[in-house]
Design an enzyme around this catalytic site. Structure first.
Site, PDB file in Angstrom:
ATOM      1  N   HIS A   1       0.841  -1.206   0.000  1.00 47.88           N
ATOM      2  CA  HIS A   1       0.000   0.000   0.000  1.00 47.88           C
ATOM      3  C   HIS A   1       0.872   1.250   0.000  1.00 47.88           C
ATOM      4  CE1 HIS A   1      -3.967   1.984   1.256  1.00 47.88           C
ATOM      5  NE2 HIS A   1      -3.090   2.984   1.103  1.00 47.88           N
TER       6      HIS A   1
ATOM      7  N   HIS B   1       1.250   5.324  -2.278  1.00 47.46           N
ATOM      8  CA  HIS B   1       0.703   6.254  -3.281  1.00 47.46           C
ATOM      9  C   HIS B   1       1.865   6.802  -4.095  1.00 47.46           C
ATOM     10  CE1 HIS B   1      -3.400   6.585  -1.383  1.00 47.46           C
ATOM     11  NE2 HIS B   1      -2.702   6.026  -0.412  1.00 47.46           N
TER      12      HIS B   1
ATOM     13  N   GLN C   1      -9.445   9.566  -5.031  1.00 43.38           N
ATOM     14  CA  GLN C   1      -9.093  10.322  -3.824  1.00 43.38           C
ATOM     15  C   GLN C   1     -10.203  11.273  -3.373  1.00 43.38           C
ATOM     16  OE1 GLN C   1      -5.834  10.769  -1.602  1.00 43.38           O
ATOM     17  NE2 GLN C   1      -7.844  11.131  -0.707  1.00 43.38           N
TER      18      GLN C   1
ATOM     19  N   HIS D   1      -9.806   2.326   0.342  1.00 37.68           N
ATOM     20  CA  HIS D   1      -9.487   3.159   1.504  1.00 37.68           C
ATOM     21  C   HIS D   1     -10.761   3.213   2.337  1.00 37.68           C
ATOM     22  CE1 HIS D   1      -5.829   4.245  -0.491  1.00 37.68           C
ATOM     23  NE2 HIS D   1      -5.481   5.049   0.488  1.00 37.68           N
TER      24      HIS D   1
ATOM     25  N   GLU E   1     -11.006   5.490   7.005  1.00 41.47           N
ATOM     26  CA  GLU E   1      -9.753   6.067   7.514  1.00 41.47           C
ATOM     27  C   GLU E   1     -10.094   7.334   8.300  1.00 41.47           C
ATOM     28  OE1 GLU E   1      -6.864   7.275   4.578  1.00 41.47           O
ATOM     29  OE2 GLU E   1      -5.246   7.349   6.067  1.00 41.47           O
TER      30      GLU E   1
ATOM     31  N   ASP F   1       2.123   3.228   3.104  1.00 40.19           N
ATOM     32  CA  ASP F   1       1.133   4.216   2.674  1.00 40.19           C
ATOM     33  C   ASP F   1       1.794   5.386   1.938  1.00 40.19           C
ATOM     34  OD1 ASP F   1      -1.425   5.176   2.289  1.00 40.19           O
ATOM     35  OD2 ASP F   1      -1.675   5.954   4.320  1.00 40.19           O
TER      36      ASP F   1
ATOM     37  N   TRP G   1       0.918  13.548   2.977  1.00 43.52           N
ATOM     38  CA  TRP G   1       0.325  12.907   4.159  1.00 43.52           C
ATOM     39  C   TRP G   1       1.363  12.506   5.185  1.00 43.52           C
ATOM     40  CZ3 TRP G   1      -1.241  12.018  -0.858  1.00 43.52           C
ATOM     41  CH2 TRP G   1      -2.527  12.468  -1.166  1.00 43.52           C
TER      42      TRP G   1
HETATM   43  N1  17E Z   1      -5.011   9.476   0.586  1.00 45.27           N
HETATM   44  C1  17E Z   1      -5.856   9.028   1.530  1.00 45.27           C
HETATM   45  O1  17E Z   1      -7.082   9.151   1.381  1.00 45.27           O
HETATM   46  N2  17E Z   1      -5.379   8.433   2.636  1.00 45.27           N
HETATM   47  C2  17E Z   1      -4.079   8.291   2.802  1.00 45.27           C
HETATM   48  N3  17E Z   1      -3.614   7.710   3.912  1.00 45.27           N
HETATM   49  C3  17E Z   1      -3.183   8.760   1.819  1.00 45.27           C
HETATM   50  C4  17E Z   1      -3.694   9.345   0.723  1.00 45.27           C
HETATM   51  C5  17E Z   1      -1.725   8.604   2.012  1.00 45.27           C
HETATM   52 FE   FE2 Z   2      -3.501   5.077   1.418  1.00 43.09          FE
END
Ligand code: 17E
Ligand code: FE2
Length: 411
Positions: free
Chosen positions: A55, A57, A150, A208, A211, A307, A313
């Site tokens: 995982h 980006h 996203q 995702h 989170e 990540d 982030w």
């Molecule tokens: N985008 C997101 O929605 N969540 C994350 N942890 C990262 C990007 C890194």
């Molecule tokens: Fe992520």
């Protein structure tokens, strides 16, 4: 080529490994070298299957501070910072950063990478660039691509069409971000859409999911239910699932049955979620990492990812899988001897299940001769001492080598 005296995955007795035509030809306690066969004595060093980054980006990698730093450390400010950087993307910029990141990973024995790529961009410039550059980098790593919305599927203009276009262009997996959608209903609809898109195209899924520290964020139950109903099973991965940290124990008791029935995988990202979560808390501050110990004890597959690698982030990262395991064990309180010894699996075989690598992965006769040699006698020592990967061998070829530092205490 014969590698002698390898400690394969913490085994008590060492083994010799013969590599021929890029495959593991023979693995046995003692193999007599053939005439003129090249021999390397590993002197009891730890040998593991290559590390896997399940995982990250890569579209955003190596952009921290450009054009602005994430000052609050929240996920949401990260998304805002990234939106500003996204406006400046071009193909060469993306490729150049991905090349650098993959080389960092290679230097640390990582040979398989799953990257999320933001497709809430009408030009899909990053997706196209990464599809392109992954061919160029195939001698260093296998790169799997998730079409990642996203800014949402229902909450972004033409979100559904962009996801469908990403699949047409060649994404390997379908993503979603239910907790970021404008409403709970959009979150549910986005998951229905993503599951059907994956099922229709025979693709993997990696969402995702939840989170957030909001204990009312319930994307996971919808994802697991759809996975169950569509028979997607372990093709589906729920990433992050931070809200599960905050769910009531009574709800988790009910949820666990569904999770086990569904057969889905989990990916936790301990470094980044301890950093991003708990930001609305005063004290005590929640850790925000999903229930790794309980999921593992229930027989559910969990892998660990980084990540991020120096992006909006997360302002750190060196392309190693060690730190995420190291912190992950602390924050989940999985510090028993066997937990520690087995924890390499979070970034090797458990992650291989997430990526569906099947028989193309693992140290066994007949499989591709890909492995990492660490400067340690077992994983406990490697993890505790942050041992370097001294050799990374991919399909029989040495692709990276590190000279361990020599430290001297003079008094
Ligand atoms: N985008 C997101 O929605 N969540 C994350 N942890 C990262 C990007 C890194
Ligand atoms: Fe992520």
């Amino acid at each position: 080529m014969l590698y002698q005296n390898a400690c394969i995955e913490n085994a008590k007795e060492t083994q010799d490994i013969r590599v021929e035509n890029g495959l593991f030809a023979e693995i046995a306690p003692r193999i007599a070298p053939r005439e003129n066969e090249e021999v390397k004595d590993l002197e009891g060093r730890l040998v593991l299957p290559p590390f896997i980054e399940p995982h990250v980006h890569l579209d955003a990698t190596l952009t921290a501070g450009d054009p602005v730093w994430n000052m609050s450390g929240t996920l949401f400010e990260g998304i805002e910072c990234w939106a500003k950087r996204k406006d400046k993307l071009n193909a060469e910029d993306v490729k150049e950063r991905v090349r650098r990141a993959v080389k960092l990973y290679a230097s640390n024995g990582v040979q398989f990478i799953r990257t999320h790529v933001d497709v809430t961009d009408p030009s899909l410039v990053a997706l196209k660039a990464i599809l392109d550059v992954r061919e160029e980098l195939r001698n260093l790593a296998d790169i799997q691509i998730v079409a990642f919305p996203q800014e949402g599927i229902l909450s972004f203009p033409n979100g559904k069409e962009l996801m469908e276009e990403a699949v047409r262009l060649g994404a390997d997996a379908v993503g979603a971000i239910p907790h970021f959608e404008f409403t709970r209903e959009y979150g549910v609809e986005s998951l229905n859409f993503a599951c059907e898109l994956a099922a229709k195209n025979g693709l993997l899924m990696d969402v995702h999911c939840d989170e957030t520290d909001d204990d009312q964020s319930r994307g996971l139950e919808t994802l697991a239910t759809r996975a169950l109903e569509l028979g997607l099973k372990d093709k589906v991965t729920a990433s992050h699932t931070c809200a599960m940290h905050s769910y009531s124990n009574a709800y988790v008791l009910k949820l666990m049955r569904l999770l086990k029935m569904s057969g889905i995988n989990f990916v936790a990202n301990p470094l980044v979620n301890t950093h991003l979560e708990g930001r609305a808390d005063t004290y005590p501050k929640r850790r925000g990492v999903t229930r790794v110990k309980e999921l593992s004890e229930a027989g559910i597959n969990v892998a660990f990812g980084n990540d991020d690698l120096f992006d909006p982030w997360y302002p750190m990262g060196c392309g190693s899988m060690r730190d995420t395991v190291y912190l992950g064990l602390h924050v989940t309180q999985m510090m028993g001897y066997h937990d520690i010894m087995n924890s390499y699996r979070f970034v090797t075989e458990n992650a291989a299940k997430v990526l569906h690598l099947g028989e193309s992965y693992g140290i066994a006769e007949g499989r591709p001769a890909s492995f990492a040699v660490l400067e340690a006698k077992d994983w406990y020592e490697a993890l505790s001492n942050n041992a370097p990967v001294v050799l990374s061998v991919r399909k029989g070829e040495v692709i990276a080598r590190t000279q361990p530092a020599v430290k001297q205490v003079l008094r």
